[in-house]
Design an enzyme around this catalytic site. Structure first.
Site, PDB file in Angstrom:
ATOM      1  N   GLU A  30      -2.284  -7.559  20.892  1.00  0.00           N
ATOM      2  CA  GLU A  30      -3.478  -8.396  20.787  1.00  0.00           C
ATOM      3  C   GLU A  30      -4.405  -8.014  21.933  1.00  0.00           C
ATOM      4  OE1 GLU A  30      -0.740  -9.353  22.253  1.00  0.00           O
ATOM      5  OE2 GLU A  30      -1.512  -9.896  24.229  1.00  0.00           O
TER       6      GLU A  30
ATOM      7  N   LYS B  39      -4.197  -3.105  33.243  1.00  0.00           N
ATOM      8  CA  LYS B  39      -3.482  -3.205  31.958  1.00  0.00           C
ATOM      9  C   LYS B  39      -2.717  -1.923  31.625  1.00  0.00           C
ATOM     10  CE  LYS B  39      -4.948  -7.334  30.278  1.00  0.00           C
ATOM     11  NZ  LYS B  39      -6.254  -7.626  30.765  1.00  0.00           N
TER      12      LYS B  39
ATOM     13  N   SER C  86      -8.813  -6.324  39.777  1.00  0.00           N
ATOM     14  CA  SER C  86      -7.994  -5.985  38.608  1.00  0.00           C
ATOM     15  C   SER C  86      -8.635  -4.974  37.663  1.00  0.00           C
ATOM     16  CB  SER C  86      -7.644  -7.256  37.845  1.00  0.00           C
ATOM     17  OG  SER C  86      -8.810  -8.008  37.569  1.00  0.00           O
TER      18      SER C  86
HETATM   19  C1  LIG Z   1      -6.717  -8.845  31.269  1.00  0.00           C
HETATM   20  C2  LIG Z   1      -7.408  -8.887  32.537  1.00  0.00           C
HETATM   21  C3  LIG Z   1      -7.164  -9.907  33.477  1.00  0.00           C
HETATM   22  C4  LIG Z   1      -6.305 -11.098  33.204  1.00  0.00           C
HETATM   23  O1  LIG Z   1      -4.996 -10.805  32.893  1.00  0.00           O
HETATM   24  P1  LIG Z   1      -3.785 -11.075  33.873  1.00  0.00           P
HETATM   25  O2  LIG Z   1      -2.604 -10.847  33.007  1.00  0.00           O
HETATM   26  O3  LIG Z   1      -3.874 -12.471  34.365  1.00  0.00           O
HETATM   27  O4  LIG Z   1      -3.868 -10.087  34.965  1.00  0.00           O
HETATM   28  C5  LIG Z   1      -7.789  -9.832  34.708  1.00  0.00           C
HETATM   29  N1  LIG Z   1      -8.627  -8.821  35.007  1.00  0.00           N
HETATM   30  C6  LIG Z   1      -8.897  -7.842  34.124  1.00  0.00           C
HETATM   31  C7  LIG Z   1      -9.840  -6.755  34.538  1.00  0.00           C
HETATM   32  C8  LIG Z   1      -8.303  -7.830  32.866  1.00  0.00           C
HETATM   33  O5  LIG Z   1      -8.581  -6.849  32.001  1.00  0.00           O
END
Ligand SMILES: *Cc1c(COP(=O)(O)O)cnc(C)c1O
Length: 394
Positions: free
Chosen positions: A113, A91, A379
């Site tokens: 948000e 993010k 992620s």
């Molecule tokens: C927000 C988040 C996601 C999902 O968001 P995408 O926009 O689909 O990438 C996935 N993994 C983590 C760790 C997140 O914080």
């Protein structure tokens, strides 16, 4: 690019567009102009690159998961370590990019948000660093679920705005942030968390996340001297997946997005908007979403607050329809098992969202050859957000 989605006035095939009140069109046009100018400006690009390097810690590593690879006995498994970013997820790539853009546009206030708080923390951190005031909208239910992230946002000088409308989760926080921004477009920048919303927002978010895929391509090449066989990423709104997929769209690489299967698709309690949704409009864009026959949004479920959202970014809708990317679903229980497994095998605690992508990789690895590879987009990290009640369920 040969396979690149059509991007005519913010359309990805039939998806995307600008389904917003006329009064917001000029704000979106200004945003598009500012973004195009910024991306053509070497100084802005250098500043962005420098901040990603010295503030967030990029490039993030591509880690070979040796024990896991040996366990499944098939494809070589690599993890793209977005968990090692500053604030703990991908993010921050988008937050740094958008807040630098906000500052360049002369905005003094930012609204955003958040679901689990990951985006809220990233935006709060970037606002603190670049000197903008920050308001984070978060559902009451998510405040309860993620008290530690709420504290982090407060320490980072963000003002928390609790949202008690609707189901008090991500969709409702987005509604309220959007409503607030609609009345304050002159001095306020709306920093959305993912590749959703009206044009040009999905393209801006994707552009700021593409650094994930650009690095992956170089790193995988240095490790293996070729393209990966498969890339697997989880899909909420779709930003980490688009970020890692985008530079590979024209390459012979199989791309798999993983949606939240919740209790299982057959139970109806899930958040799989591509797998089970239909075409409709939400938050400014035409995309796939979960709705009833009158077009009202139907409740979603995932034990991840980030996935608890009824739609997907419009570019994913296009990539699904065109068949370039395949989408699968993973249940809560499968994701939890993958989380425990990778923690024991590799000493890494992933976010529960990322564990959905891992679980899919584990299903595929043993069916693949030893000389093939899978890259999983890890992620985010999970060590600040593990919840006891996940492990108490039957
Ligand atoms: C927000 C988040 C996601 C999902 O968001 P995408 O926009 O689909 O990438 C996935 N993994 C983590 C760790 C997140 O914080």
């Amino acid at each position: 690019m040969q396979n690149a989605p059509l991007n005519h006035k913010g359309r990805f095939g039939p998806f995307g567009g600008q389904y917003v009140p006329e009064t917001l069109i000029s704000a979106l046009n200004l945003l598009e102009e500012a973004f195009d100018e910024a991306m053509a400006d070497e100084d802005f690009k250098n500043q962005l690159h420098s901040e990603l390097t010295h503030y967030s810690g990029r490039p993030t590593p591509l880690t070979f998961a040796e024990n896991t690879t040996n366990h499944f006995g098939g494809a070589q498994i690599y993890l793209k370590r977005e968990d090692l970013n500053h604030t703990g997820t991908h993010k921050i790539n988008n937050a740094i990019g958008q807040i630098l853009l906000a500052k360049r546009m002369g905005k003094t206030n930012v609204v955003a948000e958040t679901g689990t708080g990951q985006h809220g923390v990233a935006v709060a951190a970037a606002c603190a660093r670049y000197g903008l005031k920050c308001k984070i909208f978060i559902g009451e239910k998510d405040i309860e679920r993620h008290p530690f992230n709420v504290l982090r946002m407060k320490l980072l000088a963000a003002e928390i705005i609790p949202v008690n409308s609707g189901r008090q989760t991500l969709k409702d926080a987005m509604n309220e942030a959007f409503r607030y921004w609609s009345g304050k477009i002159v001095d306020t920048f709306y920093c959305i968390s993912t590749a959703l919303g009206a044009h040009p927002i999905p393209s801006i978010v994707r552009e700021f996340q593409t650094v994930i895929g650009v690095e992956t391509k170089q790193q995988h090449f240095l490790a293996e001297w070729r393209m990966p066989t498969k890339i697997i990423a989880c899909v909420g709104g779709g930003s980490n997946a688009l970020g890692i997929f985008y530079p590979f769209l024209d390459e012979p690489v199989s791309l798999i997005g993983v949606e939240a299967g919740g209790y299982g698709i057959e139970t109806g309690k899930h958040a799989a908007s591509i797998t089970t949704g239909s075409i409709g409009v939400l938050h400014g864009a035409m995309t796939y979403l979960n709705q009833d026959c009158t077009g009202q949004i139907t409740p979603t479920y995932s034990f991840s607050s980030e996935f608890d959202y009824p739609a997907v970014g419009p570019e994913h809708a296009y990539l699904a329809q065109s068949g370039r990317v395949t989408y699968q679903t993973i249940t809560d229980q499968e994701a939890l098992q993958a989380l425990s497994f990778i923690a024991k095998q590799e000493g890494i605690l992933p976010a529960i969202e990322s564990a959905h992508a891992l679980a899919q990789a584990f299903k595929e690895a043993s069916k693949m050859a030893l000389d093939e590879t899978i890259v999983v987009c890890l992620s985010g990290r999970g060590d600040n957000d593990i919840r006891l009640n996940w492990f108490r369920r039957e």
